[in-house]
Design an enzyme around this catalytic site. Sequence first.
Site, PDB file in Angstrom:
ATOM      1  N   LYS A   1      40.301 -36.393 -19.589  1.00 15.45           N
ATOM      2  CA  LYS A   1      38.909 -35.940 -19.697  1.00 15.45           C
ATOM      3  C   LYS A   1      38.857 -34.534 -19.114  1.00 15.45           C
ATOM      4  O   LYS A   1      39.098 -34.353 -17.913  1.00 15.45           O
ATOM      5  CB  LYS A   1      37.951 -36.881 -18.966  1.00 15.45           C
ATOM      6  CG  LYS A   1      37.785 -38.218 -19.682  1.00 15.45           C
ATOM      7  CD  LYS A   1      36.850 -39.142 -18.939  1.00 15.45           C
ATOM      8  CE  LYS A   1      36.702 -40.462 -19.717  1.00 15.45           C
ATOM      9  NZ  LYS A   1      35.986 -41.484 -18.924  1.00 15.45           N
TER      10      LYS A   1
ATOM     11  N   GLU B   1      42.655 -49.907 -19.454  1.00 13.69           N
ATOM     12  CA  GLU B   1      42.279 -48.634 -18.849  1.00 13.69           C
ATOM     13  C   GLU B   1      41.666 -48.825 -17.460  1.00 13.69           C
ATOM     14  O   GLU B   1      40.724 -49.599 -17.298  1.00 13.69           O
ATOM     15  CB  GLU B   1      41.285 -47.918 -19.767  1.00 13.69           C
ATOM     16  CG  GLU B   1      40.928 -46.515 -19.329  1.00 13.69           C
ATOM     17  CD  GLU B   1      39.982 -45.839 -20.316  1.00 13.69           C
ATOM     18  OE1 GLU B   1      39.486 -44.748 -19.987  1.00 13.69           O
ATOM     19  OE2 GLU B   1      39.728 -46.391 -21.415  1.00 13.69           O
TER      20      GLU B   1
END
Length: 369
Positions: free
Chosen positions: A263, A214
Site C-alpha cells: 500500500k 492476509e
Amino acid sequence: MFTIESAELLVVRLPLKFRFETSFGVQTEKVVPLLVLHGGGVQGVSEGTMEFAPMYREETIAGALGLLRSVFLPRVLGKSFANPEALHDALGSFRGNRMARAMVEMAAWDLWARQLGVPLGQLLGGRRNAVEVGVSLGIQPDETATVDVVRRHVEQGYRRIKLKIKPGWDVQPVRAVREAFPDIRLTVDANSAYTLADTGRLRALDAFGLTYIEQPLAWDDLVDHAELQRRLSTPLCLDESVASAQDARKGLALGSGGVVNVKVTRVGGHAEARRVHDVAQAFGAPVWCGGMLESGIGRAHNIHLSTLPNFTLPGDTSSASRYWEKDVILEGLEATDGLMPVPVGPGTGVTLDREFVSRVAEVQEEFRA
C-alpha cells in the site's frame, strides 16, 4: 528540477454505496483528504488514506492535517527538487507519519510526471497498460449472503475474491464460498484480529486452497507471524506490519510470510513502495497493491504503481463505480473481465473534478511559501 510553488488542502466526505464491515467495524462513508501541489503551470494531486481514528495504523486524519499544515508543507513549499526521490529524502528526517508524508511525495510524483509529459507508471518503471484486479468483500450478514455477493463479483470477471474475516466469522463463510466456487482464486483478510492462540482456527483454513491469509496477527508484529507461518501450509501475506522496505526484508528473512501487500501510502509514498517491491522480488515473493477505499485520485496512483513487474497477484483496484455514486475525478476507472486499464496521459492521467470538490469540500485551504 521542479519547484513546488503552492499547495491546496481539500477534504471531502463521500458516502459508500454499500455497508463495508471488517474486523475493525462498519464503514458507510469515507473522509478523503486531498493534496494539490502546483508548479511550472501544472498540478499534482494525491490522496490520504488515514482514518479518523487510529485503527488500521497509528495515523489519523486530524493528525495528518496538522502535520501537513505546520511541518511537511513548510519544508517543501518554495523549494526546488531534482526529482521526487529528493523530496522524499527531505522529509526522511521525520519519524513515522508515513501516510501524511506520502501525500506530499505522491503529489510530487504526479506533478513531476506531468511536467515531463509522461505517465506516472512509466517513471516508476512500470511495463503494463492494464493490471489484474480482484475485489475485497466485507463481512456479510450470513453465509448465503456471502455466497451471493461473491457470485455477483465472479460474474463480473474479478480475478481474485478476498473475504474479510474475524474470530467467529472465518471457517464457515470460507467453506461456503469454496464449496460454491471450487476453482476461484480465494483469499481472506483478518486485519490483525487473531493471536497465536487462534492457530487451530487459522489452520482449519488450510483446507480451502487459499492463495494467502492476509495479516492475521498484530499490526506491528513480525515474530509471531513467522511462528504462525511455520504452523500453516497457506502462505501468509503481510500488510499492516510492513511500513518500509526494511520491514519487508526482515519479515521475508524471518519467514513471517510469503506475499506482501504493498500500500503506497502505508510505506510513505512511491519511492519506498518501489523499494518494497524490489526487496520482495529479490526474495522471490510476489506482491500486490492493496486498497483503502480510495477515491479516483488514490486509485489512479495505485493502478500506476501496479504496472511494476513483481505485481503478479491481482490487487484491490476494482471499479470505482462499486464504491461511489460520484467520484472526485472526471474520468471513470472501470475494470473489464478483471483487467483495469492504466489511465493514459501524463502523471496519473486523471483530472480532479473541481466543481464537484469545491461544492462538497469540508476543508479548502491554500498555502504558499
